[in-house]
Structures are given as C-alpha cells and as structure tokens.
Motif scaffolding. Sequence first.
Motif, PDB file in Angstrom:
ATOM      1  N   LYS A   1       0.839  -1.198   0.000  1.00 42.40           N
ATOM      2  CA  LYS A   1       0.000   0.000   0.000  1.00 42.40           C
ATOM      3  C   LYS A   1       0.876   1.250   0.000  1.00 42.40           C
ATOM      4  O   LYS A   1       0.620   2.200  -0.768  1.00 42.40           O
ATOM      5  CB  LYS A   1      -0.910  -0.003   1.228  1.00 42.40           C
ATOM      6  CG  LYS A   1      -1.882   1.141   1.293  1.00 42.40           C
ATOM      7  CD  LYS A   1      -2.759   1.036   2.518  1.00 42.40           C
ATOM      8  CE  LYS A   1      -3.677   2.237   2.616  1.00 42.40           C
ATOM      9  NZ  LYS A   1      -4.484   2.213   3.844  1.00 42.40           N
ATOM     10  N   ASP A   2       1.908   1.250   0.826  1.00 40.91           N
ATOM     11  CA  ASP A   2       2.833   2.391   0.865  1.00 40.91           C
ATOM     12  C   ASP A   2       3.534   2.582  -0.478  1.00 40.91           C
ATOM     13  O   ASP A   2       3.684   3.708  -0.955  1.00 40.91           O
ATOM     14  CB  ASP A   2       3.880   2.204   1.974  1.00 40.91           C
ATOM     15  CG  ASP A   2       3.301   2.346   3.369  1.00 40.91           C
ATOM     16  OD1 ASP A   2       2.167   2.870   3.505  1.00 40.91           O
ATOM     17  OD2 ASP A   2       3.978   1.906   4.327  1.00 40.91           O
ATOM     18  N   MET A   3       3.950   1.487  -1.093  1.00 36.71           N
ATOM     19  CA  MET A   3       4.624   1.582  -2.393  1.00 36.71           C
ATOM     20  C   MET A   3       3.674   2.128  -3.450  1.00 36.71           C
ATOM     21  O   MET A   3       4.075   2.930  -4.304  1.00 36.71           O
ATOM     22  CB  MET A   3       5.156   0.214  -2.813  1.00 36.71           C
ATOM     23  CG  MET A   3       6.355  -0.251  -2.012  1.00 36.71           C
ATOM     24  SD  MET A   3       6.911  -1.900  -2.473  1.00 36.71           S
ATOM     25  CE  MET A   3       7.716  -1.561  -4.023  1.00 36.71           C
ATOM     26  N   LYS A   4       2.425   1.700  -3.415  1.00 32.89           N
ATOM     27  CA  LYS A   4       1.440   2.192  -4.389  1.00 32.89           C
ATOM     28  C   LYS A   4       1.227   3.693  -4.214  1.00 32.89           C
ATOM     29  O   LYS A   4       1.155   4.435  -5.198  1.00 32.89           O
ATOM     30  CB  LYS A   4       0.131   1.437  -4.224  1.00 32.89           C
ATOM     31  CG  LYS A   4      -0.875   1.711  -5.300  1.00 32.89           C
ATOM     32  CD  LYS A   4      -2.068   0.792  -5.206  1.00 32.89           C
ATOM     33  CE  LYS A   4      -2.997   1.045  -6.365  1.00 32.89           C
ATOM     34  NZ  LYS A   4      -4.138   0.138  -6.360  1.00 32.89           N
ATOM     35  N   GLU A   5       1.145   4.127  -2.957  1.00 35.61           N
ATOM     36  CA  GLU A   5       1.007   5.563  -2.693  1.00 35.61           C
ATOM     37  C   GLU A   5       2.230   6.324  -3.189  1.00 35.61           C
ATOM     38  O   GLU A   5       2.097   7.408  -3.780  1.00 35.61           O
ATOM     39  CB  GLU A   5       0.782   5.806  -1.200  1.00 35.61           C
ATOM     40  CG  GLU A   5      -0.563   5.340  -0.695  1.00 35.61           C
ATOM     41  CD  GLU A   5      -0.706   5.436   0.814  1.00 35.61           C
ATOM     42  OE1 GLU A   5       0.255   5.885   1.494  1.00 35.61           O
ATOM     43  OE2 GLU A   5      -1.771   5.060   1.322  1.00 35.61           O
TER      44      GLU A   5
ATOM     45  N   ILE B   1       4.210   5.450  -5.657  1.00 36.84           N
ATOM     46  CA  ILE B   1       4.142   5.451  -7.124  1.00 36.84           C
ATOM     47  C   ILE B   1       3.156   6.503  -7.605  1.00 36.84           C
ATOM     48  O   ILE B   1       3.441   7.242  -8.564  1.00 36.84           O
ATOM     49  CB  ILE B   1       3.769   4.041  -7.650  1.00 36.84           C
ATOM     50  CG1 ILE B   1       4.923   3.076  -7.410  1.00 36.84           C
ATOM     51  CG2 ILE B   1       3.383   4.085  -9.118  1.00 36.84           C
ATOM     52  CD1 ILE B   1       4.595   1.628  -7.686  1.00 36.84           C
ATOM     53  N   ASN B   2       2.011   6.580  -6.944  1.00 31.88           N
ATOM     54  CA  ASN B   2       1.012   7.586  -7.335  1.00 31.88           C
ATOM     55  C   ASN B   2       1.566   8.998  -7.159  1.00 31.88           C
ATOM     56  O   ASN B   2       1.373   9.870  -8.016  1.00 31.88           O
ATOM     57  CB  ASN B   2      -0.279   7.411  -6.535  1.00 31.88           C
ATOM     58  CG  ASN B   2      -1.054   6.181  -6.958  1.00 31.88           C
ATOM     59  OD1 ASN B   2      -0.877   5.668  -8.054  1.00 31.88           O
ATOM     60  ND2 ASN B   2      -1.911   5.690  -6.075  1.00 31.88           N
ATOM     61  N   ARG B   3       2.264   9.243  -6.041  1.00 35.84           N
ATOM     62  CA  ARG B   3       2.870  10.563  -5.826  1.00 35.84           C
ATOM     63  C   ARG B   3       3.936  10.851  -6.875  1.00 35.84           C
ATOM     64  O   ARG B   3       4.014  11.965  -7.406  1.00 35.84           O
ATOM     65  CB  ARG B   3       3.477  10.656  -4.423  1.00 35.84           C
ATOM     66  CG  ARG B   3       2.450  11.015  -3.379  1.00 35.84           C
ATOM     67  CD  ARG B   3       3.102  11.304  -2.031  1.00 35.84           C
ATOM     68  NE  ARG B   3       2.704  10.217  -1.146  1.00 35.84           N
ATOM     69  CZ  ARG B   3       3.494   9.410  -0.478  1.00 35.84           C
ATOM     70  NH1 ARG B   3       4.788   9.576  -0.520  1.00 35.84           N
ATOM     71  NH2 ARG B   3       3.018   8.442   0.264  1.00 35.84           N
ATOM     72  N   THR B   4       4.732   9.848  -7.200  1.00 31.09           N
ATOM     73  CA  THR B   4       5.773  10.030  -8.208  1.00 31.09           C
ATOM     74  C   THR B   4       5.153  10.311  -9.568  1.00 31.09           C
ATOM     75  O   THR B   4       5.620  11.194 -10.306  1.00 31.09           O
ATOM     76  CB  THR B   4       6.663   8.772  -8.291  1.00 31.09           C
ATOM     77  OG1 THR B   4       7.211   8.509  -7.004  1.00 31.09           O
ATOM     78  CG2 THR B   4       7.780   8.946  -9.293  1.00 31.09           C
ATOM     79  N   GLU B   5       4.094   9.607  -9.930  1.00 34.86           N
ATOM     80  CA  GLU B   5       3.401   9.861 -11.195  1.00 34.86           C
ATOM     81  C   GLU B   5       2.847  11.282 -11.241  1.00 34.86           C
ATOM     82  O   GLU B   5       2.920  11.968 -12.269  1.00 34.86           O
ATOM     83  CB  GLU B   5       2.278   8.845 -11.399  1.00 34.86           C
ATOM     84  CG  GLU B   5       2.743   7.471 -11.786  1.00 34.86           C
ATOM     85  CD  GLU B   5       1.598   6.479 -11.929  1.00 34.86           C
ATOM     86  OE1 GLU B   5       0.445   6.810 -11.552  1.00 34.86           O
ATOM     87  OE2 GLU B   5       1.860   5.364 -12.408  1.00 34.86           O
ATOM     88  N   ALA B   6       2.298  11.713 -10.110  1.00 34.25           N
ATOM     89  CA  ALA B   6       1.756  13.072 -10.067  1.00 34.25           C
ATOM     90  C   ALA B   6       2.875  14.098 -10.268  1.00 34.25           C
ATOM     91  O   ALA B   6       2.710  15.081 -11.000  1.00 34.25           O
ATOM     92  CB  ALA B   6       1.041  13.311  -8.744  1.00 34.25           C
ATOM     93  N   LYS B   7       4.016  13.875  -9.653  1.00 32.30           N
ATOM     94  CA  LYS B   7       5.152  14.798  -9.812  1.00 32.30           C
ATOM     95  C   LYS B   7       5.669  14.775 -11.242  1.00 32.30           C
ATOM     96  O   LYS B   7       5.998  15.831 -11.799  1.00 32.30           O
ATOM     97  CB  LYS B   7       6.271  14.419  -8.845  1.00 32.30           C
ATOM     98  CG  LYS B   7       5.946  14.726  -7.406  1.00 32.30           C
ATOM     99  CD  LYS B   7       7.079  14.318  -6.475  1.00 32.30           C
ATOM    100  CE  LYS B   7       6.736  14.579  -5.031  1.00 32.30           C
ATOM    101  NZ  LYS B   7       7.813  14.171  -4.115  1.00 32.30           N
ATOM    102  N   VAL B   8       5.731  13.589 -11.850  1.00 35.35           N
ATOM    103  CA  VAL B   8       6.175  13.492 -13.246  1.00 35.35           C
ATOM    104  C   VAL B   8       5.196  14.241 -14.145  1.00 35.35           C
ATOM    105  O   VAL B   8       5.606  14.954 -15.078  1.00 35.35           O
ATOM    106  CB  VAL B   8       6.325  12.019 -13.671  1.00 35.35           C
ATOM    107  CG1 VAL B   8       6.508  11.895 -15.176  1.00 35.35           C
ATOM    108  CG2 VAL B   8       7.495  11.371 -12.951  1.00 35.35           C
ATOM    109  N   ASP B   9       3.897  14.083 -13.892  1.00 33.82           N
ATOM    110  CA  ASP B   9       2.890  14.801 -14.689  1.00 33.82           C
ATOM    111  C   ASP B   9       3.071  16.303 -14.562  1.00 33.82           C
ATOM    112  O   ASP B   9       2.980  17.043 -15.557  1.00 33.82           O
ATOM    113  CB  ASP B   9       1.477  14.402 -14.260  1.00 33.82           C
ATOM    114  CG  ASP B   9       1.108  12.982 -14.693  1.00 33.82           C
ATOM    115  OD1 ASP B   9       1.780  12.458 -15.608  1.00 33.82           O
ATOM    116  OD2 ASP B   9       0.152  12.412 -14.121  1.00 33.82           O
TER     117      ASP B   9
END
Length: 94
Positions: free
Chosen positions: A72-76, A78-86
């Motif tokens: 769950k922590d890793m998924k969160e 990844i989601n934060r990293t995707e948001a930063k990349v976007d």
Amino acid sequence: MDFSTIIQNVGFPIACCMALGYYLNNKDKADREERKEDKIADREREDRLLQANTELLVTNKQLAESVEIIAKDMKEDINRTEAKVDKILEKVGV
C-alpha cells in the motif's frame, strides 16, 4: 516344570506346541507394548507438529499483513511520483 518333564508327560509334539504357544504369547505381549509406546510417541510428535503449524500460521498472517502495508505504501509512493512526473511534463510542455 522343565521341558523334559513336559515331554515325558504329554509327548514331544504337544510339548513343542505348548512351547510355541508360550513363545507366541510372550512375543505378542512384547509387540503390543511396543506398539503402545510407538503410538504414544506418534501422538507427541503430532502434537509438536500441530503446535509448529499453528505458530507458522500466525507468523505467515503477520507477514501477509506486513506485505499488504508495504504494498500500500509503495502504491502511494508510485502515485505521488506519477503526479510529480505529470507536473514536470506540464511545466516542460510535453
């Protein structure tokens, strides 16, 4: 009574049958006692195995819960990293 007296009283074949019966009776008693001891040892072994399995189940449950939390922590992350990349892509204009 010794064996020679029995032979004189009942004859050799009957004395041999009696000796064989005596031997088989004693052997059977010894075998029963051995099986009884084996059965007790098997029960003790089974109890130890059941206890070990119970402990393993508890440990596996704890590990599964830990893995769920980590996933769950890793998924969160990844989601934060995707948001930063976007956001970076928006600023770059791609």
